[in-house]
Write a protein that holds these residues in place. Structure first.
Motif, PDB file in Angstrom:
ATOM      1  N   GLN A   1       0.846  -1.193   0.000  1.00 12.64           N
ATOM      2  CA  GLN A   1       0.000   0.000   0.000  1.00 12.64           C
ATOM      3  C   GLN A   1       0.884   1.248   0.000  1.00 12.64           C
ATOM      4  OE1 GLN A   1      -3.046  -0.091   2.976  1.00 12.64           O
ATOM      5  NE2 GLN A   1      -4.190   1.603   2.064  1.00 12.64           N
ATOM      6  N   PRO A   2       0.754   2.104  -1.017  1.00 11.28           N
ATOM      7  CA  PRO A   2       1.627   3.280  -1.094  1.00 11.28           C
ATOM      8  C   PRO A   2       1.173   4.385  -0.140  1.00 11.28           C
ATOM      9  CG  PRO A   2       0.112   3.255  -2.949  1.00 11.28           C
ATOM     10  CD  PRO A   2      -0.127   1.983  -2.193  1.00 11.28           C
ATOM     11  N   PHE A   3       2.119   5.227   0.234  1.00 13.55           N
ATOM     12  CA  PHE A   3       1.799   6.437   0.989  1.00 13.55           C
ATOM     13  C   PHE A   3       1.447   7.546  -0.002  1.00 13.55           C
ATOM     14  CE2 PHE A   3       4.404   4.083   4.010  1.00 13.55           C
ATOM     15  CZ  PHE A   3       3.721   4.282   5.204  1.00 13.55           C
ATOM     16  N   ARG A   4       0.579   8.446   0.427  1.00 15.78           N
ATOM     17  CA  ARG A   4       0.135   9.523  -0.439  1.00 15.78           C
ATOM     18  C   ARG A   4       1.246  10.548  -0.684  1.00 15.78           C
ATOM     19  NH1 ARG A   4      -3.829   9.699   3.359  1.00 15.78           N
ATOM     20  NH2 ARG A   4      -3.247  11.841   3.899  1.00 15.78           N
ATOM     21  N   ALA A   5       1.188  11.186  -1.831  1.00 15.57           N
ATOM     22  CA  ALA A   5       2.104  12.291  -2.129  1.00 15.57           C
ATOM     23  C   ALA A   5       1.834  13.444  -1.162  1.00 15.57           C
ATOM     24  CB  ALA A   5       1.914  12.748  -3.569  1.00 15.57           C
ATOM     25  N   GLY A   6       2.897  14.146  -0.806  1.00 17.98           N
ATOM     26  CA  GLY A   6       2.764  15.274   0.096  1.00 17.98           C
ATOM     27  C   GLY A   6       2.766  14.897   1.559  1.00 17.98           C
ATOM     28  N   THR A   7       2.950  13.614   1.882  1.00 16.09           N
ATOM     29  CA  THR A   7       3.018  13.165   3.271  1.00 16.09           C
ATOM     30  C   THR A   7       4.481  12.943   3.656  1.00 16.09           C
ATOM     31  OG1 THR A   7       2.934  10.787   2.803  1.00 16.09           O
ATOM     32  CG2 THR A   7       0.825  11.963   2.892  1.00 16.09           C
ATOM     33  N   PRO A   8       4.764  12.775   4.951  1.00 19.13           N
ATOM     34  CA  PRO A   8       6.160  12.536   5.351  1.00 19.13           C
ATOM     35  C   PRO A   8       6.775  11.288   4.742  1.00 19.13           C
ATOM     36  CG  PRO A   8       4.816  13.135   7.254  1.00 19.13           C
ATOM     37  CD  PRO A   8       3.866  12.915   6.110  1.00 19.13           C
ATOM     38  N   TYR A   9       5.949  10.362   4.257  1.00 21.89           N
ATOM     39  CA  TYR A   9       6.448   9.097   3.714  1.00 21.89           C
ATOM     40  C   TYR A   9       6.253   9.019   2.205  1.00 21.89           C
ATOM     41  CZ  TYR A   9       5.916   8.160   8.686  1.00 21.89           C
ATOM     42  OH  TYR A   9       5.985   8.248  10.059  1.00 21.89           O
ATOM     43  N   GLN A  10       6.141  10.142   1.548  1.00 21.19           N
ATOM     44  CA  GLN A  10       5.942  10.180   0.103  1.00 21.19           C
ATOM     45  C   GLN A  10       7.015   9.367  -0.614  1.00 21.19           C
ATOM     46  OE1 GLN A  10       5.259  14.095  -1.642  1.00 21.19           O
ATOM     47  NE2 GLN A  10       6.727  13.617  -3.259  1.00 21.19           N
ATOM     48  N   GLY A  11       6.586   8.566  -1.586  1.00 15.65           N
ATOM     49  CA  GLY A  11       7.516   7.751  -2.357  1.00 15.65           C
ATOM     50  C   GLY A  11       7.804   6.398  -1.736  1.00 15.65           C
ATOM     51  N   GLU A  12       7.223   6.119  -0.581  1.00 11.40           N
ATOM     52  CA  GLU A  12       7.430   4.834   0.080  1.00 11.40           C
ATOM     53  C   GLU A  12       6.134   4.031   0.072  1.00 11.40           C
ATOM     54  OE1 GLU A  12       9.426   4.973   3.874  1.00 11.40           O
ATOM     55  OE2 GLU A  12      10.339   6.899   3.398  1.00 11.40           O
ATOM     56  N   GLU A  13       6.278   2.753   0.405  1.00 15.21           N
ATOM     57  CA  GLU A  13       5.127   1.861   0.490  1.00 15.21           C
ATOM     58  C   GLU A  13       5.210   1.063   1.786  1.00 15.21           C
ATOM     59  OE1 GLU A  13       4.268   0.845  -4.189  1.00 15.21           O
ATOM     60  OE2 GLU A  13       5.905  -0.202  -3.178  1.00 15.21           O
ATOM     61  N   LEU A  14       4.049   0.784   2.347  1.00 15.37           N
ATOM     62  CA  LEU A  14       3.964  -0.096   3.509  1.00 15.37           C
ATOM     63  C   LEU A  14       3.657  -1.495   3.001  1.00 15.37           C
ATOM     64  CD1 LEU A  14       3.978  -0.342   6.599  1.00 15.37           C
ATOM     65  CD2 LEU A  14       1.505   0.083   6.550  1.00 15.37           C
ATOM     66  N   ILE A  15       4.505  -2.459   3.354  1.00 14.69           N
ATOM     67  CA  ILE A  15       4.385  -3.819   2.847  1.00 14.69           C
ATOM     68  C   ILE A  15       4.201  -4.749   4.028  1.00 14.69           C
ATOM     69  CG2 ILE A  15       5.545  -5.632   1.532  1.00 14.69           C
ATOM     70  CD1 ILE A  15       7.015  -3.443  -0.007  1.00 14.69           C
ATOM     71  N   LEU A  16       3.089  -5.488   4.026  1.00 14.77           N
ATOM     72  CA  LEU A  16       2.694  -6.288   5.186  1.00 14.77           C
ATOM     73  C   LEU A  16       2.366  -7.716   4.783  1.00 14.77           C
ATOM     74  CD1 LEU A  16       0.101  -3.765   6.687  1.00 14.77           C
ATOM     75  CD2 LEU A  16       2.423  -4.112   7.521  1.00 14.77           C
ATOM     76  N   ASP A  17       2.466  -8.595   5.769  1.00 14.28           N
ATOM     77  CA  ASP A  17       1.969  -9.961   5.618  1.00 14.28           C
ATOM     78  C   ASP A  17       0.449  -9.898   5.762  1.00 14.28           C
ATOM     79  OD1 ASP A  17       1.240 -12.595   5.767  1.00 14.28           O
ATOM     80  OD2 ASP A  17       2.500 -13.098   7.486  1.00 14.28           O
ATOM     81  N   PRO A  18      -0.296 -10.173   4.694  1.00 13.61           N
ATOM     82  CA  PRO A  18      -1.760 -10.039   4.770  1.00 13.61           C
ATOM     83  C   PRO A  18      -2.403 -11.066   5.687  1.00 13.61           C
ATOM     84  CG  PRO A  18      -1.152 -11.072   2.709  1.00 13.61           C
ATOM     85  CD  PRO A  18       0.133 -10.656   3.382  1.00 13.61           C
ATOM     86  N   ALA A  19      -1.673 -12.115   6.021  1.00 10.14           N
ATOM     87  CA  ALA A  19      -2.231 -13.145   6.898  1.00 10.14           C
ATOM     88  C   ALA A  19      -2.164 -12.737   8.364  1.00 10.14           C
ATOM     89  CB  ALA A  19      -1.493 -14.466   6.680  1.00 10.14           C
ATOM     90  N   GLY A  20      -1.692 -11.531   8.631  1.00  4.81           N
ATOM     91  CA  GLY A  20      -1.632 -11.078  10.027  1.00  4.81           C
ATOM     92  C   GLY A  20      -0.364 -11.462  10.742  1.00  4.81           C
ATOM     93  N   GLY A  21       0.656 -11.909   9.995  1.00  8.05           N
ATOM     94  CA  GLY A  21       1.925 -12.245  10.624  1.00  8.05           C
ATOM     95  C   GLY A  21       2.677 -10.996  11.075  1.00  8.05           C
ATOM     96  N   ARG A  22       3.830 -11.191  11.636  1.00  9.39           N
ATOM     97  CA  ARG A  22       4.593 -10.074  12.205  1.00  9.39           C
ATOM     98  C   ARG A  22       5.344  -9.283  11.154  1.00  9.39           C
ATOM     99  NH1 ARG A  22       8.887 -11.544  16.766  1.00  9.39           N
ATOM    100  NH2 ARG A  22       9.936 -12.415  14.929  1.00  9.39           N
ATOM    101  N   PHE A  23       5.529  -9.845   9.962  1.00 11.60           N
ATOM    102  CA  PHE A  23       6.372  -9.167   8.984  1.00 11.60           C
ATOM    103  C   PHE A  23       5.727  -7.873   8.510  1.00 11.60           C
ATOM    104  CE2 PHE A  23       7.993  -8.085   4.827  1.00 11.60           C
ATOM    105  CZ  PHE A  23       9.359  -8.189   5.027  1.00 11.60           C
ATOM    106  N   ALA A  24       6.486  -6.797   8.582  1.00  8.03           N
ATOM    107  CA  ALA A  24       6.063  -5.496   8.060  1.00  8.03           C
ATOM    108  C   ALA A  24       7.314  -4.713   7.725  1.00  8.03           C
ATOM    109  CB  ALA A  24       5.214  -4.743   9.071  1.00  8.03           C
ATOM    110  N   ALA A  25       7.293  -4.006   6.604  1.00 10.49           N
ATOM    111  CA  ALA A  25       8.440  -3.201   6.193  1.00 10.49           C
ATOM    112  C   ALA A  25       7.939  -1.952   5.489  1.00 10.49           C
ATOM    113  CB  ALA A  25       9.357  -4.001   5.269  1.00 10.49           C
ATOM    114  N   ARG A  26       8.691  -0.875   5.654  1.00  5.95           N
ATOM    115  CA  ARG A  26       8.428   0.373   4.928  1.00  5.95           C
ATOM    116  C   ARG A  26       9.523   0.494   3.888  1.00  5.95           C
ATOM    117  NH1 ARG A  26       9.246   4.613   8.610  1.00  5.95           N
ATOM    118  NH2 ARG A  26      10.646   5.745   7.225  1.00  5.95           N
TER     119      ARG A  26
END
Length: 237
Positions: free
Chosen positions: A157-182
């Motif tokens: 899921q991308p971050f919106r333009a104009g936000t502090p995280y512009q140009g980045e994406e939040l990447i998660l384990d959709p099964a609810g696991g612990r893995f998450a990375a920006r």
């Protein structure tokens, strides 16, 4: 005659009173001197200890109240290459061996995305929300409503333009696991997209940086990163 005899008596009593007043003053002055001396000792600048040799065994480094056993060769900054309490340490480990880099070897230039052969780790005193709390309460304010699937089923899921995280994406384990990375995206040529994988251990934050392309085997990456953190986190620290 009587007045002459009384005068020495009054003088003796005056000297006695002065002596009684002088003793507390001396004690107070001594206490102040001790306090000033202690403060001066604590605040007086000291030369830092000599860095430990690169080939020395692992050294205990305390960040916050958490103790980590770190090979000196993995510590990137010489000033941090010493045991004891520190606000932060910066580390590097070879991938996929998870060994410290050879101090005598110069890293090869990165000529293609994914060619990086090491991970970079920062351990710092915890500040603010935990990584899990940021995912729940902070990041959703800045995320775009668009979401995609990629990297072996991970939710992207991308971050919106104009936000502090512009140009980045939040990447998660959709099964609810612990893995998450920006993660940032790969740029042109050899410009690497970099992912941040964060863990809170006690009152220390561990942040691992690795190439985004490694997410093609994200389950293997997660296992290795957890093994790496367990490797330098002292049991019971």
């Amino acid at each position: 005659m009587a007045m002459a005899q009384a005068r020495p008596g009054r003088q003796a009593r005056a000297r006695a009173r002065q002596g009684l007043l002088t003793l507390p003053a001396m004690l107070l002055a001594g206490g102040v001197a001790l306090a000033v001396g202690y403060i001066a000792y604590v605040l007086w600048p000291r030369w830092p200890a000599e860095p430990v040799a690169l080939d020395a065994p692992s050294i205990p480094v305390t960040v916050g109240s958490v103790t980590f056993n770190v090979p000196p060769a993995a510590i990137r900054r010489p000033v941090q290459r010493r045991p004891g309490t520190q606000e932060r340490i910066d580390l590097a480990y070879l991938w996929p061996s998870l060994e410290p880099p050879d101090p005598a070897a110069r890293p090869e230039p990165v000529t293609a995305p994914g060619a990086l052969d090491r991970v970079f780790v920062t351990v710092a005193v915890a500040d603010g929300l935990t990584p899990a709390e940021r995912i729940r309460t902070i990041y959703p304010r800045y995320l775009d409503s668009r979401a995609a699937e990629g990297f072996g089923g991970l939710a992207v899921q991308p971050f919106r333009a104009g936000t502090p995280y512009q140009g980045e994406e939040l990447i998660l384990d959709p099964a609810g696991g612990r893995f998450a990375a920006r993660c940032s995206q790969n740029g042109p040529g050899p410009a690497l997209g970099i992912c941040l994988y964060e863990r809170r251990i006690g009152d220390a934050d561990v942040t691992v940086r690795f190439p985004r392309d490694w997410l093609s085997d994200w389950r293997g990456v997660e296992q290795k990163l957890d093994r790496l953190i367990a490797q330098f986190h002292a049991t019971g620290g």
